[in-house]
Design an enzyme around this catalytic site. Sequence first.
Site, PDB file in Angstrom:
ATOM      1  N   GLU A  12       0.870  -1.172   0.000  1.00 25.97           N
ATOM      2  CA  GLU A  12       0.000   0.000   0.000  1.00 25.97           C
ATOM      3  C   GLU A  12       0.906   1.221   0.000  1.00 25.97           C
ATOM      4  OE1 GLU A  12      -2.941  -0.425  -0.627  1.00 25.97           O
ATOM      5  OE2 GLU A  12      -3.318  -2.494  -0.043  1.00 25.97           O
TER       6      GLU A  12
ATOM      7  N   CYS B 215      -2.085   9.254   2.793  1.00 26.29           N
ATOM      8  CA  CYS B 215      -1.651   8.672   1.521  1.00 26.29           C
ATOM      9  C   CYS B 215      -2.653   8.895   0.407  1.00 26.29           C
ATOM     10  CB  CYS B 215      -1.356   7.185   1.692  1.00 26.29           C
ATOM     11  SG  CYS B 215      -2.774   6.188   2.222  1.00 26.29           S
TER      12      CYS B 215
END
Length: 467
Positions: free
Chosen positions: A214, A248
């Site tokens: 990720e 993010c």
Amino acid sequence: MREVPAMSTVFDAMRAASRHDQSPAWDVRADRLRRLKRLVRDHHEAIAAAINADFTNRPRQETALLEVFPSLAGIDDALRHGKRWMRVRRARTGLWFKPGKSRLMPQPLGVIGIVVPWNYPLYLTIGPLTGALVAGNRAMVKLSEYTPRFSELFAQLVQATFAPDEVAVVNGDAEVAAVFSALPFDHLLFTGSTNVGHHVMKAAAANLTPVTLELGGKSPAIVGPGADFERAVERILVGKLLNAGQTCIAPDYVLVQADQRDRFVDVAQRVAGRLYPDIARNADYTSIISPRHFDRLVSMIDAAGAAGARVVPLTDAAPDAAARRLPPVLLTDVPDDVRAMQEEIFGPVLPLVTYRTVDEAIAFVNARPRPLALYVFDKRGDVVDRVMRQTVAGGVTVNDTLFHIAQDDLPFGGVGPSGMGVYHGEAGFETFSKLKPVFHQAGLNGAGLLKPPYGKRFESMLKMLMR
């Protein structure tokens, strides 16, 4: 707190336990999930205080909204559906192999490694840990050295909640993380930068350990011609400034029509003033995690300005290095080769890129690495559909930001440089499981016709199979 054994010792004990109990019953898995839920629910105030201290300032309300709530919701979703996810599943059997039957049997992989970043240390621990436990695995968690107070507290809570061969926490610096990533896990999930993701994948490759990465990247927000403009600006600013942009999936740049750029600036200044009045002393505005990260962002702004970009502060406050408070700024007329347009920003800095047509905006996105998230604002379904069909991104929220990550029925993950693999909800269960394919041969079957010696009967059967 008792001394934490060496990583390899902990790993070996977990692997032995996982091999001894290959497929824990639902009651065992549910018990582990309930204990995890109690850990979060009963200690969320202490957890928020530890995270606040690690950041110097992060409001407890932000931790509650962005970390505690989705962590508990994800555990509840696993408790609600996990028993069903465990069931053996029917699979289609080819016509020529009937009356045999095919099945998929979900089984735990074994020991899962989870590497957690500093920006959302609770949620990015609990999310993958929930998936690992509902799938019947054991898990080792490596927490970030940038959140030492949270990391120490969470390690204590895990030791008090789980047996050492169920869940274990490892703390330490980048060297510890390198050793951790090199353990022969049955699956390794890493959340962090694309640069570090390369090293993690290389370490895992030595053991042929499958990975879920990720990562990040530059997530665009497209403000379409038919957008509710002022609402779009507000939602982009909210998504960008939560956690001071240290997210993010935060919007990393905005694509706005050329004749709407100045309007975007004006609305953004008003919105920032409403969201964070007196930002220099506003307790709702999060600090940058470390001096190194603060200096990087200031340097990025200065470099953009030196290259000809217009730096537009959204408030009257100045950067405060001592408190690591960086007031939000917009960048306009940004050259494409500056760091703000080449690197993930990870802070309250938002470049504006202008376009003339929606196709031009789509082309701009597609000329760059595929992003972790994409946001499109437009009330017209045909415009939204065109952007959806012609772009590729890890996940999308339409007419808002961030919320796709909070949907437990939507897989979360990147694509290309923004990551590989997914988790959350049933997708997480499947990531941390082996869906073992099983074919059950029927007592009465035609397999005996397909064997040597290969005579005329075999040739006739082969023609029937290949027609």
